[in-house]
Design a protein around this motif. Structure first.
Motif, PDB file in Angstrom:
ATOM      1  N   UNK A 103       0.846  -1.191   0.000  1.00 18.07           N
ATOM      2  CA  UNK A 103       0.000   0.000   0.000  1.00 18.07           C
ATOM      3  C   UNK A 103       0.879   1.237   0.000  1.00 18.07           C
ATOM      4  N   UNK A 104       0.418   2.272  -0.711  1.00 15.12           N
ATOM      5  CA  UNK A 104       1.135   3.548  -0.737  1.00 15.12           C
ATOM      6  C   UNK A 104       0.122   4.684  -0.643  1.00 15.12           C
ATOM      7  N   UNK A 105       0.428   5.686   0.166  1.00 16.77           N
ATOM      8  CA  UNK A 105      -0.408   6.877   0.268  1.00 16.77           C
ATOM      9  C   UNK A 105      -0.185   7.705  -1.002  1.00 16.77           C
ATOM     10  N   UNK A 106      -1.287   8.038  -1.696  1.00 15.13           N
ATOM     11  CA  UNK A 106      -1.161   8.785  -2.951  1.00 15.13           C
ATOM     12  C   UNK A 106      -1.729  10.210  -2.855  1.00 15.13           C
ATOM     13  N   UNK A 107      -2.528  10.479  -1.841  1.00 13.55           N
ATOM     14  CA  UNK A 107      -3.054  11.828  -1.598  1.00 13.55           C
ATOM     15  C   UNK A 107      -3.354  11.971  -0.126  1.00 13.55           C
ATOM     16  N   UNK A 108      -3.284  13.201   0.376  1.00 13.08           N
ATOM     17  CA  UNK A 108      -3.723  13.463   1.742  1.00 13.08           C
ATOM     18  C   UNK A 108      -4.074  14.938   1.881  1.00 13.08           C
ATOM     19  N   UNK A 109      -5.061  15.199   2.744  1.00 12.09           N
ATOM     20  CA  UNK A 109      -5.458  16.572   3.021  1.00 12.09           C
ATOM     21  C   UNK A 109      -6.179  16.624   4.358  1.00 12.09           C
ATOM     22  N   UNK A 110      -6.136  17.780   4.972  1.00 15.23           N
ATOM     23  CA  UNK A 110      -6.902  18.012   6.195  1.00 15.23           C
ATOM     24  C   UNK A 110      -8.336  18.342   5.829  1.00 15.23           C
ATOM     25  N   UNK A 111      -9.249  17.922   6.635  1.00  7.64           N
ATOM     26  CA  UNK A 111     -10.650  18.271   6.451  1.00  7.64           C
ATOM     27  C   UNK A 111     -10.869  19.699   6.945  1.00  7.64           C
ATOM     28  N   UNK A 112     -11.499  20.525   6.123  1.00  5.69           N
ATOM     29  CA  UNK A 112     -11.813  21.902   6.525  1.00  5.69           C
ATOM     30  C   UNK A 112     -13.014  21.936   7.471  1.00  5.69           C
ATOM     31  N   UNK A 113     -13.966  21.044   7.240  1.00  5.60           N
ATOM     32  CA  UNK A 113     -15.164  21.036   8.081  1.00  5.60           C
ATOM     33  C   UNK A 113     -14.958  20.289   9.397  1.00  5.60           C
ATOM     34  N   UNK A 114     -13.985  19.386   9.421  1.00  2.00           N
ATOM     35  CA  UNK A 114     -13.668  18.608  10.636  1.00  2.00           C
ATOM     36  C   UNK A 114     -12.153  18.648  10.839  1.00  2.00           C
ATOM     37  N   UNK A 115     -11.615  19.758  11.355  1.00  2.00           N
ATOM     38  CA  UNK A 115     -10.158  19.931  11.433  1.00  2.00           C
ATOM     39  C   UNK A 115      -9.438  18.913  12.314  1.00  2.00           C
ATOM     40  N   UNK A 116     -10.184  18.118  13.054  1.00  2.00           N
ATOM     41  CA  UNK A 116      -9.566  17.081  13.880  1.00  2.00           C
ATOM     42  C   UNK A 116      -9.232  15.825  13.080  1.00  2.00           C
ATOM     43  N   UNK A 117      -9.603  15.823  11.792  1.00  2.00           N
ATOM     44  CA  UNK A 117      -9.312  14.631  10.993  1.00  2.00           C
ATOM     45  C   UNK A 117      -8.703  14.975   9.642  1.00  2.00           C
ATOM     46  N   UNK A 118      -7.938  13.999   9.153  1.00  2.00           N
ATOM     47  CA  UNK A 118      -7.374  14.080   7.811  1.00  2.00           C
ATOM     48  C   UNK A 118      -7.995  13.010   6.942  1.00  2.00           C
ATOM     49  N   UNK A 119      -7.894  13.235   5.646  1.00  2.00           N
ATOM     50  CA  UNK A 119      -8.426  12.306   4.653  1.00  2.00           C
ATOM     51  C   UNK A 119      -7.263  11.912   3.745  1.00  2.00           C
ATOM     52  N   UNK A 120      -7.132  10.624   3.480  1.00  2.00           N
ATOM     53  CA  UNK A 120      -6.060  10.200   2.587  1.00  2.00           C
ATOM     54  C   UNK A 120      -6.528   9.108   1.657  1.00  2.00           C
ATOM     55  N   UNK A 121      -5.868   9.015   0.504  1.00  2.00           N
ATOM     56  CA  UNK A 121      -6.111   7.952  -0.461  1.00  2.00           C
ATOM     57  C   UNK A 121      -4.877   7.065  -0.504  1.00  2.00           C
ATOM     58  N   UNK A 122      -5.134   5.781  -0.601  1.00  4.89           N
ATOM     59  CA  UNK A 122      -4.046   4.805  -0.734  1.00  4.89           C
ATOM     60  C   UNK A 122      -4.305   3.920  -1.939  1.00  4.89           C
ATOM     61  N   UNK A 123      -3.222   3.589  -2.603  1.00  6.46           N
ATOM     62  CA  UNK A 123      -3.253   2.588  -3.654  1.00  6.46           C
ATOM     63  C   UNK A 123      -2.812   1.282  -3.004  1.00  6.46           C
ATOM     64  N   UNK A 124      -3.668   0.265  -3.062  1.00  7.90           N
ATOM     65  CA  UNK A 124      -3.358  -1.010  -2.420  1.00  7.90           C
ATOM     66  C   UNK A 124      -3.404  -2.123  -3.457  1.00  7.90           C
ATOM     67  N   UNK A 125      -2.391  -2.968  -3.436  1.00  3.75           N
ATOM     68  CA  UNK A 125      -2.344  -4.143  -4.307  1.00  3.75           C
ATOM     69  C   UNK A 125      -2.154  -5.370  -3.441  1.00  3.75           C
ATOM     70  N   UNK A 126      -2.907  -6.415  -3.744  1.00  7.15           N
ATOM     71  CA  UNK A 126      -2.783  -7.706  -3.065  1.00  7.15           C
ATOM     72  C   UNK A 126      -2.076  -8.652  -4.032  1.00  7.15           C
ATOM     73  N   UNK A 127      -1.090  -9.364  -3.515  1.00 10.08           N
ATOM     74  CA  UNK A 127      -0.293 -10.296  -4.313  1.00 10.08           C
ATOM     75  C   UNK A 127      -0.468 -11.712  -3.781  1.00 10.08           C
TER      76      UNK A 127
END
Length: 154
Positions: A103-127
């Motif tokens: 798995x690799x993190x491909x994007x991340x950002x802080x939530x503007x409406x909920x500053x206590x949390x971040x949002x991230x995208x991961x690319x995951x491959x199963x082998x």
């Protein structure tokens, strides 16, 4: 504890080991995906699979088990997931296979409406045990921010 600030774009994590058993393939399919090629050896032999194969949804469930184990081991401050953007079953999973994840993190950002949390995208491959990709997905995760009072960067 691993927080939003600790996530590094592009960093690859390798984790998990899941041994796929015939009994589990049949039990999962019996309850959730009762198609003949997941339940019966003879029926499966007559398909393009050539033999009994795991449901793609079972592959997702096995992946989730490895993901949660990895989150616990790395003490990630995870807050769940709003879903996935992409899911591909690339190659069949068979009893006797041993699965692992990358798995690799491909994007991340802080939530503007909920500053206590971040949002991230991961690319995951199963082998599988032959290092052949069997499934891939882009997942979205929610994670706690270490300091919610810190300014949100653009």
């Amino acid at each position: 504890m691993q927080y939003f600030e600790d996530l590094e774009l592009g960093r690859t994590a390798r984790f998990g080991r899941y041994e796929v058993t015939r009994e589990e393939v049949v039990a999962f399919a019996s309850k959730y995906d009762p198609q003949p090629f997941h339940l019966d050896d003879d029926a499966a032999a007559a398909t393009h699979f050539g033999r009994l194969s795991a449901s793609g949804w079972h592959t997702c469930a096995m992946t989730m088990a490895m993901l949660v184990e990895n989150l616990k081991a790395n003490r990630q401050a995870g807050l769940g997931s709003p879903g996935i953007d992409q899911l591909r079953w690339i190659k069949p999973v068979f009893p006797g296979d041993t699965l692992r994840c990358e798995s690799a993190v491909i994007e991340k950002r802080r939530s503007r409406s909920r500053p206590e949390m971040g949002i991230f995208k991961s690319s995951l491959t199963v082998f599988n045990q032959n290092d052949e990709p069997v499934m891939s997905m882009i997942s979205n995760g929610l994670i706690a921010v270490r300091d919610p009072a810190a300014p949100i960067e653009d």
